[in-house]
Design an enzyme around this catalytic site. Structure first.
Site, PDB file in Angstrom:
ATOM      1  N   LEU A  23      30.737  41.034  29.539  1.00  0.00           N
ATOM      2  CA  LEU A  23      30.456  42.380  30.023  1.00  0.00           C
ATOM      3  C   LEU A  23      31.568  43.359  29.689  1.00  0.00           C
ATOM      4  O   LEU A  23      31.311  44.498  29.283  1.00  0.00           O
ATOM      5  CB  LEU A  23      30.229  42.343  31.538  1.00  0.00           C
ATOM      6  CG  LEU A  23      28.889  41.779  31.995  1.00  0.00           C
ATOM      7  CD1 LEU A  23      28.944  41.377  33.463  1.00  0.00           C
ATOM      8  CD2 LEU A  23      27.759  42.784  31.770  1.00  0.00           C
ATOM      9  N   ASP A  25      42.990  41.985  28.805  1.00  0.00           N
ATOM     10  CA  ASP A  25      42.513  40.607  28.968  1.00  0.00           C
ATOM     11  C   ASP A  25      43.724  39.688  28.860  1.00  0.00           C
ATOM     12  O   ASP A  25      44.595  39.912  28.009  1.00  0.00           O
ATOM     13  CB  ASP A  25      41.480  40.253  27.893  1.00  0.00           C
ATOM     14  CG  ASP A  25      40.594  39.088  28.297  1.00  0.00           C
ATOM     15  OD1 ASP A  25      41.122  37.961  28.419  1.00  0.00           O
ATOM     16  OD2 ASP A  25      39.393  39.295  28.491  1.00  0.00           O
ATOM     17  N   ASP A  53      49.209  41.100  33.511  1.00  0.00           N
ATOM     18  CA  ASP A  53      48.584  40.457  34.666  1.00  0.00           C
ATOM     19  C   ASP A  53      48.090  41.514  35.646  1.00  0.00           C
ATOM     20  O   ASP A  53      48.891  42.291  36.195  1.00  0.00           O
ATOM     21  CB  ASP A  53      49.616  39.543  35.339  1.00  0.00           C
ATOM     22  CG  ASP A  53      49.052  38.740  36.503  1.00  0.00           C
ATOM     23  OD1 ASP A  53      47.859  38.888  36.827  1.00  0.00           O
ATOM     24  OD2 ASP A  53      49.827  37.953  37.080  1.00  0.00           O
ATOM     25  N   ILE A  54      46.783  41.537  35.897  1.00  0.00           N
ATOM     26  CA  ILE A  54      46.205  42.528  36.809  1.00  0.00           C
ATOM     27  C   ILE A  54      46.405  42.160  38.268  1.00  0.00           C
ATOM     28  O   ILE A  54      46.095  42.967  39.149  1.00  0.00           O
ATOM     29  CB  ILE A  54      44.697  42.718  36.546  1.00  0.00           C
ATOM     30  CG1 ILE A  54      43.928  41.424  36.852  1.00  0.00           C
ATOM     31  CG2 ILE A  54      44.446  43.205  35.134  1.00  0.00           C
ATOM     32  CD1 ILE A  54      42.435  41.592  36.942  1.00  0.00           C
ATOM     33  N   ASN A  56      36.722  44.621  36.078  1.00  0.00           N
ATOM     34  CA  ASN A  56      35.680  43.703  35.618  1.00  0.00           C
ATOM     35  C   ASN A  56      36.109  42.235  35.635  1.00  0.00           C
ATOM     36  O   ASN A  56      35.270  41.351  35.759  1.00  0.00           O
ATOM     37  CB  ASN A  56      35.276  44.105  34.187  1.00  0.00           C
ATOM     38  CG  ASN A  56      34.399  43.074  33.516  1.00  0.00           C
ATOM     39  OD1 ASN A  56      33.236  42.901  33.858  1.00  0.00           O
ATOM     40  ND2 ASN A  56      34.972  42.356  32.543  1.00  0.00           N
ATOM     41  N   TYR A  86      33.606  32.696  45.770  1.00  0.00           N
ATOM     42  CA  TYR A  86      33.207  33.806  44.894  1.00  0.00           C
ATOM     43  C   TYR A  86      32.371  34.833  45.656  1.00  0.00           C
ATOM     44  O   TYR A  86      32.603  36.049  45.550  1.00  0.00           O
ATOM     45  CB  TYR A  86      32.420  33.231  43.719  1.00  0.00           C
ATOM     46  CG  TYR A  86      31.868  34.232  42.740  1.00  0.00           C
ATOM     47  CD1 TYR A  86      32.690  34.850  41.805  1.00  0.00           C
ATOM     48  CD2 TYR A  86      30.509  34.539  42.717  1.00  0.00           C
ATOM     49  CE1 TYR A  86      32.176  35.755  40.883  1.00  0.00           C
ATOM     50  CE2 TYR A  86      29.983  35.432  41.811  1.00  0.00           C
ATOM     51  CZ  TYR A  86      30.823  36.037  40.887  1.00  0.00           C
ATOM     52  OH  TYR A  86      30.303  36.928  39.986  1.00  0.00           O
ATOM     53  N   LYS A 129      33.331  38.738  46.328  1.00  0.00           N
ATOM     54  CA  LYS A 129      32.464  39.809  45.843  1.00  0.00           C
ATOM     55  C   LYS A 129      31.933  40.673  46.987  1.00  0.00           C
ATOM     56  O   LYS A 129      31.732  41.888  46.817  1.00  0.00           O
ATOM     57  CB  LYS A 129      31.310  39.211  45.046  1.00  0.00           C
ATOM     58  CG  LYS A 129      31.727  38.639  43.689  1.00  0.00           C
ATOM     59  CD  LYS A 129      32.421  39.667  42.821  1.00  0.00           C
ATOM     60  CE  LYS A 129      32.567  39.229  41.381  1.00  0.00           C
ATOM     61  NZ  LYS A 129      33.333  40.209  40.573  1.00  0.00           N
TER      62      LYS A 129
END
Length: 292
Positions: A18, A37, A63-64, A90, A161, A165
């Site tokens: 995505l 990424d 690193d996010i 994302n 997960y 979310k």
């Protein structure tokens, strides 16, 4: 002139799936795209695709999930393009297990990537945008978060997960309420598409049709919604959770107060059986948990 001309967009996890589809679509609409990424070669490959089509992009592998990493991403984007206008959160991961089989590491790793990963860049950019707005500058900024049908309805063997979310949905609502005064909107999408994660979980379901018919699992199907949300046209829309897959777009109808029984005094536990049954009867029935 594209819909996102000269808007700079940071996309996390954009080396494939995505994120790659969003990067290509946004670049085609004139955006400067920061392809983030942890797989640096994958990020560079997407940037090469954008360059080959005449677009503008840079690759980043920071690193996010740390503020330091987030600050480096923003600094690189600002140094190259002058400003950041949009963040598409994302990036994600999976550690699927039945709940009783989850390890502490399984839980923590999914929370780290999804929830802390959504926090660090958004917090860094929101501070930048707030300070600009307080200084008299014009801000027309976007936070685009990523939830999932699992976060909206739950999913068997994905309690970590699904919880992450669902938390992202709540984060989106709070961001929208708090940041509107600074010219920042926050929305979330719950996409369904063919990605490394879905191919690993349900390969037969998401495979590309061999007969040339419409590929409803193509990640590119979700990209137009992301482009629109990133554009200046969406400035009046905030605090919404969009579901998108194939040719379908919908707005999720989230938790809200349902039917009420008011006694005007404290309930006795022995009274509550019939009361609860009546409330359930009057309530909208929940969608089924995925996998049930």
């Amino acid at each position: 002139m594209g819909m996102c001309d000269q808007r700079t967009v940071v996309i996390t996890g954009a080396g494939g799936g995505l994120g790659r589809a969003y990067a290509l679509a946004l670049a085609a609409e004139g955006a400067n795209v920061v392809v983030n990424d942890i797989r640096e070669p994958a990020a560079k490959a997407v940037v090469d695709e954008i360059f080959s089509s005449g677009g503008s992009a840079l690759a980043n592998a920071d690193d996010i999930t740390t503020i330091d990493g987030a600050q480096r991403i923003v600094a690189q984007a600002v140094d190259r393009f002058g400003e950041v206008h949009v963040l598409v959160n994302n990036a994600g991961n999976l550690r699927d297990r039945m709940f009783v089989n989850l390890s502490e590491e399984d839980w923590d790793e999914v929370m780290r990537v999804h929830l802390k990963g959504h926090f660090c860049l958004a917090n860094t950019l929101a501070k930048r945008w707030r300070d600009k707005a307080k200084g008299g500058g014009t801000v027309d900024a976007r936070l685009i978060n990523t939830s999932s049908g699992a976060g909206l309805q739950g999913s068997i063997a994905q309690s970590n997960y699904a919880t992450a979310k669902a938390g992202i949905c709540a984060l989106t609502l709070v961001q929208a309420a708090e940041l509107a005064r600074y010219g920042i909107t926050s929305n979330a999408i719950a996409p369904a598409a063919r990605t490394a994660m879905t191919e690993g979980a349900m390969p037969e379901v998401v495979k590309k049709p061999e007969d040339g018919s419409f590929d409803s699992w193509d990640p590119a199907n979700v990209a137009p919604l992301v482009v629109w949300l990133a554009s200046t046209e969406s400035r009046h829309v905030s605090g919404r959770i969009f579901e998108a897959s194939g040719g379908k777009i919908s707005i999720a109808d989230g938790w809200r107060t349902g039917p009420v029984e008011e006694k005007g005094a404290r309930w006795n536990p022995n009274e509550l059986g019939p009361v609860i049954e009546a409330l359930i009867e009057r309530s909208v029935q929940p969608q089924k948990v995925y996998g049930t």
